[in-house]
Enzyme design. Sequence first.
Site, PDB file in Angstrom:
ATOM      1  N   SER A   1     -17.659  -1.434  19.536  1.00  0.00           N
ATOM      2  CA  SER A   1     -17.928  -2.609  20.365  1.00  0.00           C
ATOM      3  C   SER A   1     -19.386  -3.027  20.355  1.00  0.00           C
ATOM      4  O   SER A   1     -19.783  -3.901  21.121  1.00  0.00           O
ATOM      5  CB  SER A   1     -17.504  -2.322  21.818  1.00  0.00           C
TER       6      SER A   1
ATOM      7  N   LYS B   1     -12.921   2.159  17.148  1.00  0.00           N
ATOM      8  CA  LYS B   1     -13.168   0.875  17.796  1.00  0.00           C
ATOM      9  C   LYS B   1     -14.661   0.814  18.049  1.00  0.00           C
ATOM     10  O   LYS B   1     -15.198   1.673  18.753  1.00  0.00           O
ATOM     11  CB  LYS B   1     -12.402   0.775  19.125  1.00  0.00           C
TER      12      LYS B   1
ATOM     13  N   GLY C   1     -14.643  -4.243  18.353  1.00  0.00           N
ATOM     14  CA  GLY C   1     -14.429  -4.020  19.780  1.00  0.00           C
ATOM     15  C   GLY C   1     -14.552  -5.269  20.620  1.00  0.00           C
ATOM     16  O   GLY C   1     -14.593  -5.187  21.843  1.00  0.00           O
TER      17      GLY C   1
END
Lengths: 284, 284, 284, 284
Positions: free
Chosen positions: C155, C153, C179
């Site tokens: 971000s 993930k 993300g």
Amino acid sequence: MLGPRVWASVRPELSKALSKKMRGWASGEGRKIDIAGIYPPVTTPFTATAEVDYGKLEENLHKLGTFPFRATQATVEMTLSMAQVGADAVMVVTPCYYRGRMSSAALIHHYTKVADLSPIPVVLYSVPANTGLDLPVDAVVTLSQHPNIVGIKDSGGDVTRLGLIVHKTRRQDFQVLAGSAGFLLAAYALGAVGGVCALANVLGAQVCQLERLCLTGQWEDAQKLQHRLLEPNTAVTRRFGIPGLKKTMDWFGYYGGPCRAPLQELSPTDEEALRLDFTTNGWL
Amino acid sequence: MLGPRVWASVRPELSKALSKKMRGWASGEGRKIDIAGIYPPVTTPFTATAEVDYGKLEENLHKLGTFPFRATQATVEMTLSMAQVGADAVMVVTPCYYRGRMSSAALIHHYTKVADLSPIPVVLYSVPANTGLDLPVDAVVTLSQHPNIVGIKDSGGDVTRLGLIVHKTRRQDFQVLAGSAGFLLAAYALGAVGGVCALANVLGAQVCQLERLCLTGQWEDAQKLQHRLLEPNTAVTRRFGIPGLKKTMDWFGYYGGPCRAPLQELSPTDEEALRLDFTTNGWL
Amino acid sequence: MLGPRVWASVRPELSKALSKKMRGWASGEGRKIDIAGIYPPVTTPFTATAEVDYGKLEENLHKLGTFPFRATQATVEMTLSMAQVGADAVMVVTPCYYRGRMSSAALIHHYTKVADLSPIPVVLYSVPANTGLDLPVDAVVTLSQHPNIVGIKDSGGDVTRLGLIVHKTRRQDFQVLAGSAGFLLAAYALGAVGGVCALANVLGAQVCQLERLCLTGQWEDAQKLQHRLLEPNTAVTRRFGIPGLKKTMDWFGYYGGPCRAPLQELSPTDEEALRLDFTTNGWL
Amino acid sequence: MLGPRVWASVRPELSKALSKKMRGWASGEGRKIDIAGIYPPVTTPFTATAEVDYGKLEENLHKLGTFPFRATQATVEMTLSMAQVGADAVMVVTPCYYRGRMSSAALIHHYTKVADLSPIPVVLYSVPANTGLDLPVDAVVTLSQHPNIVGIKDSGGDVTRLGLIVHKTRRQDFQVLAGSAGFLLAAYALGAVGGVCALANVLGAQVCQLERLCLTGQWEDAQKLQHRLLEPNTAVTRRFGIPGLKKTMDWFGYYGGPCRAPLQELSPTDEEALRLDFTTNGWL
């Protein structure tokens, strides 16, 4: 690409006179050129039509000349012409536009070339708040060995770094100047020999008094005075910048006058906050 | 204080010819001036003695002219003179030296003045890697309403921001250009109309091919091509900068030539890494 | 030292059902574990006395479960116990307190150890806004070869980096999740397979609709929808954070409830600005 | 979310004994609790299997106890239990994970709550290198008025800020500690009353000697000693971190021992550089 700044002495004799009286460990006797002392980076006065107001500039210099410091101003391509018109030294800001490529090697090459060709001494200038980069300590140490590089103005405010520069250039004839009155006492305590202080444009006598207290070892009084200068100093530098400095100059009887775009005049709220930083410390 | 850059068209007719064939949602029909398309920010060739090599510049422009993009180059004080010698538009980088004072208000004032006085259209230029500041979205939105401001080159690589600029200026005649080939596909996907891509100096046909794939909705092929351009693009921009770009130009049959100090030539190790970024992606 | 987050599936069958219908290039068939899709990072509901409100949590999960995504939550030391209580995978944030020492080698060592010992798959989590550091691309590439590390993930919002990760892990069974909903379209365009989006807590159907448009190649509609989600997304993430997200959840019929100190509730002014970001885009 | 640190006194009587002899302006007579002096932030010794080695910890504390400082260690949730087992005070690092929401108001609320509930005095801890945020000066000034908040450890190294904190809390019973030996002299010069210095784990006698020189006004000798401590200090903090500190402890007859992942041991090259920082300054 960024403009260099020329270093022009204003009433150097006054500064020398003061230095002679000093017997501190920062005294510059025997140096290739002595740059110790307090310098105000002189603002450029503009007329209402954004022309440089030379009359006002002269007027300000005359007033500033009654305190023991020298003026600084600069542009990099003008080193030679500045030397021709009589400048004592040039202060050269780090190039920074392609900052990702401004390695120590690149910066050493840059300053070495300038210093090689300049007929007058060169002072390094590191000001990360404006340029986004520090002149690395190892580059400063290498450059300190150049016969035409006499010192550095460091405005970063990292006194650990500043002390390290003093320590690692101690065998060279190399002088360190604090780039702001905010850490002037700390800089002296670590071996700096002076400062180029925006605040000296308005509280010149007080900044010179702080210098004197440091040079004569009166550290407790120095601390008290330094404390009272902290907020005014931040106000005319990081907080309100040139517009704040010029507004304050107006208050203190100098000509500050208008700013030049893109810099904007202060809002009434900002002006009030600026004034407060001087009044709460007893200066207005 | 930082130099502005002038935008000079190179073979605009080629670009127009391509645009005419396109029927994508990014088409610029009816715009005050259409700046859609791919542009290489042309490097300045120097001779061995660091003089601008105009012959080589012309030679490069001639070669670049065979691909459908226009050249960009700039300096801010030269807007008027550039207009006089025939520039189609000027691209103006954000002022940044006193970045602490570069509020939205200050930047809006700056660009409004330039745009008011410029006889040719103005393109905003935000490049935080070099200037340390982003032109704020609210300033871009305000400036997009000026009749003489036609678009922005945004090199920050934040496509959320880029999409927001497209979204909030959608009712204006305002065009967004990606400032790098690294996020060109993403920029098109979010509504940009072109790019000013250093990489187009060496892989011009490929960058224009990527444009075409995006404009004709062939996103899977576009993704594959974009992937293969990522490392080469980073290599000639953030990683090895101008020296990397010029070295690669030499490899691809253009004249890159020497850099001008303080930029330094690449070390052999860097040169090897640069080459690897092209070979592993099948371009060398 | 920073808390890890556990990844617990909420109604995975719904997500799987949706995935089955999809025939996009991001489909996860044959993967060691398929993590494609949209996930809301579930907020922790508190009672007025700052206790975790499990009843409200269950209620929210029930509502969220009607949209096709899975919940995420985490803590690093709890990987084993989370596995014991039935978690499908763990998402592990980069350690960051001594960030100056968080080299690629250190981070590779850290994740390798976690993945070696974890009975359930590990998802890497890079969130520079909170941790002050990016998990370096070369570390991601190395870690993608670990049999128990299934994806990341990311971000950071740098889609150039995100595309490069997809490109350089293309021969691994490695999945990339955006993300944030702010760059979800761009992430899909570059080869991501899903997103963990705070915004999905309040506009879950819309974020899943954006996923569908991307997976089925309806890029123009996707662009329009993405544009309208930009400001709401920034509002519940970077701009107003958890307090903004929880306040919005209250508006949309979920239980957001109070924040836990040191997070503060929004001021009335902030709340008004938050609402505006939803109303001007037609969501409230 | 970040672990707080507990402050446990090691041989406070030694420190008090030293303080009694001092007659400097930093003397803590009449304070609610006197935290002046030099403190080493004690490293946690681990066995080869990464268990805390309590035997070695006791051994180190015994050795450190022969110099006049106190140990610090911490975790935030443990404030109450630490008080129960006899800690004199707790030092609480700024929360930082959701740093975008860590406004002055949020931080004031956080520390006020901790201080309200703690049976022992609280020391604020601002360490931007690890947390990515400074505890704002206005928050420090507000918090200095809390009867159970006795001071701050500031590791940022910005002595302008540090001086301002001393100045603006001068009417409170509030004590400022430098968070590193790199700016210890400067901190004393500006009114700090001590330091929490990693370097004191290996050069404890020397750091205490620097304290003595400052407190007795021997600034020239202090400067010389401070200069020689700069590189060793940077080496065991910013440059090589905990692994550097532990390696050096081994050299100086303490037990440093292994680090705990994700921290990595130094490479032979780094170890050589570390050693050089001590030998060139005459400490090894």
